[in-house]
Design a protein around this motif. Structure first.
Motif, PDB file in Angstrom:
ATOM      1  N   ASP A 151       4.394   7.470 -52.452  1.00 31.23           N
ATOM      2  CA  ASP A 151       5.146   6.692 -50.507  1.00 31.23           C
ATOM      3  C   ASP A 151       4.395   7.040 -49.536  1.00 31.23           C
ATOM      4  OD1 ASP A 151       6.312   7.036 -48.427  1.00 31.23           O
ATOM      5  OD2 ASP A 151       7.599   9.235 -48.803  1.00 31.23           O
ATOM      6  N   TYR A 191       1.697   7.302 -44.775  1.00 33.22           N
ATOM      7  CA  TYR A 191       0.916   7.855 -43.682  1.00 33.22           C
ATOM      8  C   TYR A 191      -0.318   7.358 -43.640  1.00 33.22           C
ATOM      9  CZ  TYR A 191       4.500  11.243 -42.734  1.00 33.22           C
ATOM     10  OH  TYR A 191       5.776  11.816 -42.664  1.00 33.22           O
ATOM     11  N   SER A 244      12.027   3.221 -45.022  1.00 32.06           N
ATOM     12  CA  SER A 244      10.888   3.166 -46.608  1.00 32.06           C
ATOM     13  C   SER A 244      12.307   4.451 -47.260  1.00 32.06           C
ATOM     14  CB  SER A 244       9.876   3.355 -46.759  1.00 32.06           C
ATOM     15  OG  SER A 244       9.605   5.018 -45.987  1.00 32.06           O
ATOM     16  N   SER A 264       7.469   3.256 -39.319  1.00 32.97           N
ATOM     17  CA  SER A 264       8.016   4.146 -38.741  1.00 32.97           C
ATOM     18  C   SER A 264       7.675   5.428 -37.039  1.00 32.97           C
ATOM     19  CB  SER A 264       9.186   5.903 -39.378  1.00 32.97           C
ATOM     20  OG  SER A 264      10.309   4.781 -40.016  1.00 32.97           O
ATOM     21  N   SER A 272       6.221   2.966 -44.129  1.00 33.06           N
ATOM     22  CA  SER A 272       6.842   2.265 -42.946  1.00 33.06           C
ATOM     23  C   SER A 272       5.634   2.129 -41.682  1.00 33.06           C
ATOM     24  CB  SER A 272       8.582   2.617 -43.243  1.00 33.06           C
ATOM     25  OG  SER A 272       8.164   4.076 -42.106  1.00 33.06           O
TER      26      SER A 272
HETATM   27  N1  PMP Z   1       8.438   9.304 -46.610  1.00 27.92           N
HETATM   28  C1  PMP Z   1       7.352  10.735 -45.573  1.00 27.92           C
HETATM   29  C2  PMP Z   1       6.651  11.031 -46.618  1.00 27.92           C
HETATM   30  C3  PMP Z   1       7.948  10.871 -44.750  1.00 27.92           C
HETATM   31  O1  PMP Z   1       7.930  11.958 -44.092  1.00 27.92           O
HETATM   32  C4  PMP Z   1       8.942  10.098 -43.958  1.00 27.92           C
HETATM   33  C5  PMP Z   1       9.651  10.338 -42.720  1.00 27.92           C
HETATM   34  N2  PMP Z   1       9.752  12.116 -42.258  1.00 27.92           N
HETATM   35  C6  PMP Z   1       9.485   9.199 -44.573  1.00 27.92           C
HETATM   36  C7  PMP Z   1       9.032   8.902 -45.671  1.00 27.92           C
HETATM   37  C8  PMP Z   1      10.396   8.542 -44.206  1.00 27.92           C
HETATM   38  O2  PMP Z   1      10.459   6.984 -43.675  1.00 27.92           O
HETATM   39  P1  PMP Z   1      11.247   6.168 -42.802  1.00 27.92           P
HETATM   40  O3  PMP Z   1      11.685   6.254 -41.694  1.00 27.92           O
HETATM   41  O4  PMP Z   1      10.557   4.300 -43.522  1.00 27.92           O
HETATM   42  O5  PMP Z   1      12.340   5.999 -43.957  1.00 27.92           O
END
Ligand code: PMP
Length: 414
Positions: free
Chosen positions: A210, A213, A93, A248, A246
């Motif tokens: 974003d 979570y 993301s 992730s 995402s």
């Molecule tokens: N946004 C936040 C608030 C996060 O804490 C993180 C990962 N630490 C990310 C985005 C990264 O997401 P991605 O792996 O989808 O790029």
């Protein structure tokens, strides 16, 4: 915070004993542990013999810029974006946030008078403490970052409303609305409503929502977030919302799928531009995710297994900090019911010293200041704790050591 005086000699003795142990521990980054990654190993055998998505698309071939409908449907609920307005993209993301900013600089956003590159200045509001990569990304493009206090209910909306109303250079705000990084707060309904309806001087203002979570609950008591896109749409402000998410920290970090959700006008803008960058995403990975997670209940079931693994680590941090520092009044910390982080507040002017002492004792912490734009925490008081990656025993050891460092830094504060 009222603080009891700390005995310097005993603090020094405890610290010397800590250093003598020769620890090597790391609680810096919010990464899933190997055991969490194991939970998703079913992905490795998928998509098995399946070659076609539900609409008959051969996932091995080019195309399908919006991503597979079956995967977009699974995440439409959790990310609060109608499936037809949610794109499944690449493996991250953060890259979608990066690309949105780059595209806004190079090509007029819906509603914009001009490209951001042609603006005299571009400013973003940054609720603090916040996520260091958001700040670094905006900083890299010369965006001026303005701190806004993050309260228990989200950004201080009186400040946000004033700044967006009076300055047309304020083009965006970073938000991690659920189980925020690093405090764990979830924005209240009133905060979300105010964000959706507030008057902005910039016609091309964007909320970078974003929701990293969205499904990362640690308890049965799941936080509920108001639906920003729906509220903004209702208020005639549909275009101000960019939603990101995402898998992730659902499946594999770096091997998952990123999502982008927005209004029809924003999506047309996005796909028109992104179509120059790629012929389509990795649909094989998207199909294996859809088969593995199945539906929204499948995601919830899977996330419960994560909670079983990391819940005890969060509980340990709270227990140890309570035991070691609770009565001293030297520190306060958040008790998140989801997400990946805990935010520890130490006496003003000591966070950098705590991190330095911890490093000398073999405990790596996220640099003090990382939670603020330009690495500048004006109070030098906030430390982010990321307990997910190390084994439980290591988390316990690191937090006990951290408490020793907090006491010594407080005792020797000039
Ligand atoms: N946004 C936040 C608030 C996060 O804490 C993180 C990962 N630490 C990310 C985005 C990264 O997401 P991605 O792996 O989808 O790029």
């Amino acid at each position: 915070m009222t603080t009891a005086p700390v005995d310097v000699e005993s603090a020094r003795r405890d610290y010397a004993a800590l250093v003598d142990r020769g620890l090597s521990l790391d609680i810096t980054r919010g990464k899933p542990s190997p055991r969490q990654l194991d939970l998703a190993d079913g992905l490795l055998a998928l998509p098995g013999d399946v070659r076609k998505a539900e609409d008959g698309t051969d996932v091995r071939n080019y195309g399908g810029l919006k991503g597979l409908p079956e995967l977009r449907r699974i995440f439409a609920g959790p990310l609060q974006v109608p499936a037809e307005q949610l794109l499944a993209a690449g493996n991250s993301s953060l890259e979608l946030m990066h690309d949105s900013i780059v595209q806004a600089f190079l090509s007029k956003l819906p509603g914009a008078e001009r490209r951001w590159a042609d603006e005299p200045s571009v400013k973003f509001l940054c609720p603090v403490p916040g996520y260091d990569r958001h700040f670094a990304l905006a900083e890299r493009f010369g965006i001026e970052l303005i701190q806004v206090p993050l309260t228990e209910t989200g950004p201080d909306m009186d400040v946000v409303e004033r700044l967006v109303a009076e300055d047309a250079a304020v083009k965006g705000i970073w938000c991690v609305p659920k189980y925020s990084n690093p405090t764990g707060v979830t924005y209240s309904d009133d905060t979300v409503r105010r964000l959706a309806t507030m008057t902005t001087a910039a016609p091309d203002f964007r909320i970078f929502w974003d929701n990293a979570y969205a499904v990362h609950h640690l308890t049965e008591d799941e936080a509920r977030l108001a639906d920003l896109l729906a509220l903004a749409t209702e208020a005639g402000n549909a275009d101000r919302v960019f939603v990101f998410g995402s898998t992730s920290k659902v499946t594999y970090a770096g091997g998952g799928v990123g999502f982008f959700g927005a209004s029809e006008a924003n999506l047309a803008w996005w796909t028109g531009l992104i179509g120059k960058r790629t012929i389509g995403p990795d649909k094989v990975n998207q199909l294996r995710h859809a088969l593995f997670l199945r539906d929204e209940d499948g995601v919830r079931e899977h996330m419960r297994k994560h909670a079983e693994l990391i819940g005890p680590k969060f509980a340990a941090v709270d227990e140890i900090l309570t035991k070691e520092l609770g009565e001293s009044g030297l520190a306060s910390w958040t008790k998140p019911t989801g997400g990946y982080f805990i935010s520890l507040t130490v006496p003003s002017g000591t966070a950098k010293e705590v991190v330095r002492l911890a490093k000398e004792a073999g405990i790596a912490l996220t640099p003090a200041g990382a939670t603020h734009p330009y690495g500048d925490d004006p109070d030098d008081a906030v430390i982010r704790i990321a307990p997910t990656y190390p084994e439980l025993a290591e988390v316990e050891e690191a937090i006990r050591g951290l408490a020793v460092c907090v006491r010594l830094a407080a005792a020797t504060k000039k």
